[in-house]
Design an enzyme around this catalytic site. Sequence first.
Site, short mmCIF file in Angstrom:
data_model
loop_
_atom_site.label_atom_id
_atom_site.label_comp_id
_atom_site.label_asym_id
_atom_site.label_seq_id
_atom_site.Cartn_x
_atom_site.Cartn_y
_atom_site.Cartn_z
N HIS A 17 0.63 -1.10 0.17
CA HIS A 17 -0.14 0.36 0.37
C HIS A 17 0.90 1.21 -0.24
O HIS A 17 0.85 2.21 -0.36
CB HIS A 17 -1.35 -0.19 1.56
N LYS A 41 -16.06 -8.51 4.76
CA LYS A 41 -15.09 -8.98 5.23
C LYS A 41 -14.29 -9.28 6.65
O LYS A 41 -12.74 -10.01 6.40
CB LYS A 41 -13.41 -8.17 4.65
N ARG A 90 -1.82 -5.94 -8.67
CA ARG A 90 -0.57 -6.74 -7.88
C ARG A 90 -0.20 -7.87 -9.15
O ARG A 90 0.97 -8.27 -9.80
CB ARG A 90 -1.05 -7.68 -7.26
N SER A 128 -2.44 -7.93 2.38
CA SER A 128 -2.94 -7.64 3.74
C SER A 128 -2.57 -9.27 4.37
O SER A 128 -3.14 -9.47 5.51
CB SER A 128 -4.56 -6.47 4.52
P1 ADP Z 1 -9.87 -3.57 -0.80
O1 ADP Z 1 -10.54 -4.44 0.25
O2 ADP Z 1 -10.36 -2.62 -1.65
O3 ADP Z 1 -9.06 -5.39 -1.51
P2 ADP Z 1 -6.78 -3.37 0.39
O4 ADP Z 1 -6.93 -3.06 1.52
O5 ADP Z 1 -7.11 -4.92 0.20
O6 ADP Z 1 -8.22 -3.74 -0.21
O7 ADP Z 1 -6.25 -2.65 -0.77
C1 ADP Z 1 -6.69 -1.87 -1.05
C2 ADP Z 1 -5.73 -1.43 -2.87
O8 ADP Z 1 -4.64 -1.63 -2.74
C3 ADP Z 1 -6.37 -2.46 -4.05
O9 ADP Z 1 -6.02 -1.69 -4.92
C4 ADP Z 1 -5.71 -3.32 -3.73
O10 ADP Z 1 -5.28 -4.25 -5.25
C5 ADP Z 1 -4.09 -2.25 -3.44
N1 ADP Z 1 -3.50 -3.04 -2.45
C6 ADP Z 1 -3.65 -3.91 -1.96
N2 ADP Z 1 -2.01 -4.19 -1.78
C7 ADP Z 1 -1.15 -4.46 -2.73
C8 ADP Z 1 0.15 -4.47 -3.03
N3 ADP Z 1 0.93 -5.44 -2.35
N4 ADP Z 1 0.07 -3.90 -4.41
C9 ADP Z 1 0.20 -3.08 -5.37
N5 ADP Z 1 -0.86 -2.75 -4.27
C10 ADP Z 1 -1.77 -3.64 -3.19
#
Ligand code: ADP
Length: 159
Positions: A17, A41, A90, A128
């Site tokens: 992030h 979630k 990703r 996450s």
């Molecule tokens: P959501 O529940 O909306 O997927 P996340 O917190 O899991 O929320 O992710 C928020 C955003 O950050 C999403 O667009 C996700 O694809 C991106 N994201 C999460 N981890 C990574 C990472 N390691 N690299 C790039 N983008 C990421």
Amino acid sequence: MRRAIYPGSFDPVTNGHLDVIERARKLFDEVVVAVAHNDQKQPLFTLEERLELLRATIGNMDCVQIAPLDGLLVDFAVQQRATAVIRGLRAVSDFEFEFQMALMNRKLEANVETIFLMPKEEYTYLSSRIVKEIGRLGGDITKFVPPKVVEAFRRKKSQ
Ligand code: ADP
């Protein structure tokens, strides 16, 4: 003033992030990191904890704001006068869901553009969800998340 919203669950915030936030900061005058309640979630960290971890990690960063996100993302974007939504991509596996979301958001609000940013390769396997799994099983997560998140995991485990 170019403002973008970076929405997500951030349960918890990871180095992936942070990489996306750094990239977005180069493109926009202001980036609002918007933390979704996301009851579906069943988050490990409460909304307040997730906001606090972000504040502790990037609260002092120039041109970055942190806010809770309730309701429709496009409504929030309009209310914030943002012109773009940032999402991280990703792998191909992210694409289908993100594509659907981006096009639906465009139908709901044509003036908000979705922009996809790719993280450094070393973060492409990071999520996450996987960090929570490693943390739950007692693995070392220090390479994947900021120090405040490591501490928060320790506190959760000892509760
Ligand atoms: P959501 O529940 O909306 O997927 P996340 O917190 O899991 O929320 O992710 C928020 C955003 O950050 C999403 O667009 C996700 O694809 C991106 N994201 C999460 N981890 C990574 C990472 N390691 N690299 C790039 N983008 C990421």
